[in-house]
Design an enzyme around this catalytic site. Structure first.
Site, PDB file in Angstrom:
ATOM      1  N   GLY A 226       0.812  -1.211   0.000  1.00 52.19           N
ATOM      2  CA  GLY A 226       0.000   0.000   0.000  1.00 52.19           C
ATOM      3  C   GLY A 226       0.843   1.258   0.000  1.00 52.19           C
ATOM      4  O   GLY A 226       1.935   1.296  -0.568  1.00 52.19           O
ATOM      5  N   ASP A 254       4.377   5.955 -11.244  1.00 54.20           N
ATOM      6  CA  ASP A 254       4.006   7.185 -11.956  1.00 54.20           C
ATOM      7  C   ASP A 254       2.489   7.340 -12.030  1.00 54.20           C
ATOM      8  O   ASP A 254       1.964   8.451 -11.950  1.00 54.20           O
ATOM      9  CB  ASP A 254       4.591   7.179 -13.365  1.00 54.20           C
ATOM     10  N   SER A 293      -1.516   1.336 -20.119  1.00 52.08           N
ATOM     11  CA  SER A 293      -2.272   0.641 -19.074  1.00 52.08           C
ATOM     12  C   SER A 293      -3.069   1.578 -18.175  1.00 52.08           C
ATOM     13  O   SER A 293      -3.850   1.102 -17.350  1.00 52.08           O
ATOM     14  CB  SER A 293      -1.302  -0.165 -18.195  1.00 52.08           C
TER      15      SER A 293
END
Length: 308
Positions: A226, A254, A293
């Site tokens: 996380g 990113d 993606s």
């Protein structure tokens, strides 16, 4: 409409998918290759733009076959490319990426034109930049330019987010302390402070080293663990990861930065923005590639509704 300025890198991603990484001196046949637009700065700009932010990019491309494609790619997402300029007789930045069957990646970076992004390029864009709401920075361009961008943000009262990637041990933490947000991943944190980061408790100890030196906020992205937000006042917030079947982790950090930037500018709510960024990043690793993606707003909203 609020605006994010990304001052930083762009790359051409040359992505090879392989069952395993070759040993030294070994030649392997890889089952798949893909070429795309990447670079930490560009990826973060695209992620923010895909979420609906108004984004201006300050960057450099080469004088080669990749440059026009990079500019067209930015423009396809509505990103302002007025200050993305060509460097004569120089190649664009290139990033050969190798992804194995367990979705882990190894990356080489050839900075090329990115090495020519200078403080004067920020000055040339001052009329546009002085009115933005957030400046987003990474370390794939010269450090002097990163430091100057931080000074520029401070001068004009603009919040600055610094993603210290790829990490460099000689990063001047005094400049980092002048940023509103400092967002490394755990391996970058380890390089910066020289302490182990194998557990969340170790990550907290390592992060506290930087908080004690004057950081306001540090958010550590931790992949499958996380993300963790710590403040100099002692606040700690852990955002649990979203479980997905990872296909390719390239550009996931990113994705987090770009999505976080969009929502923190929009809402000024750090914790809520972290939750959104965690979801966006998780969804991004379920597909191959970097910018390829990153989900659309519609895909993200659907994924978020499934994971409430």
């Amino acid at each position: 409409m609020k605006t994010i300025a990304v001052i930083g890198s762009n790359m051409v991603d040359l992505i090879s998918y392989t069952d395993r990484m070759p040993k030294e001196g070994e030649t392997l046949e890889a089952p798949m290759f893909r070429m795309g637009c990447g670079g930490k700065g560009a990826n973060q700009a695209v992620a923010a733009a895909k979420m609906g932010s108004n984004v201006v990019m300050v960057s450099k491309v080469g004088d080669d076959m990749f440059a026009e494609n990079t500019l067209r790619n930015f423009q396809s997402y509505g990103i302002d490319t007025k200050y993305v300029n060509k460097v004569p007789k120089m190649t664009s930045g290139v990033a050969p990426i190798f992804v194995n069957s367990s979705s882990q990646n190894a990356i080489l970076i050839i900075k090329g034109a990115n090495n020519f992004l200078k403080p004067e390029d920020i000055n040339k864009a001052e009329a546009r930049l002085k009115d933005v709401d957030l400046i987003v920075l990474q370390l794939e361009v010269p450090l002097e330019t990163v430091y100057y961008a931080i000074e520029f943000g401070n001068k004009h009262g603009i919040k600055v987010l610094l993603n210290p990637a790829p990490a460099v041990p000689d990063l001047d933490i005094n400049y980092a302390c002048r940023c509103e947000f400092f967002i490394p991943n755990e391996s970058e944190l380890e390089i910066l402070v020289g302490k182990p980061v194998n557990t969340i408790e170790e990550i907290k100890i390592a992060a506290k080293v930087l908080l004690d030196r004057g950081l306001n906020n540090i958010i550590v992205t931790m992949g499958e663990k996380g993300s963790l937000w710590l403040t100099k006042e002692g606040k700690e917030v852990l955002i649990e990861p979203t479980k997905v079947k990872a296909v390719d982790t390239s550009g996931a950090g990113d994705a987090y930065i770009g999505c976080f930037s969009h929502f923190v500018v929009k809402t000024n709510n750090i914790e809520a923005s972290m939750r959104k960024a965690s979801l966006f990043s998780a969804l991004s690793v379920t597909e191959k590639g970097t910018q390829f993606s990153y989900p659309s707003i519609e895909q993200f909203d659907e994924f978020e509704s499934e994971n409430l």
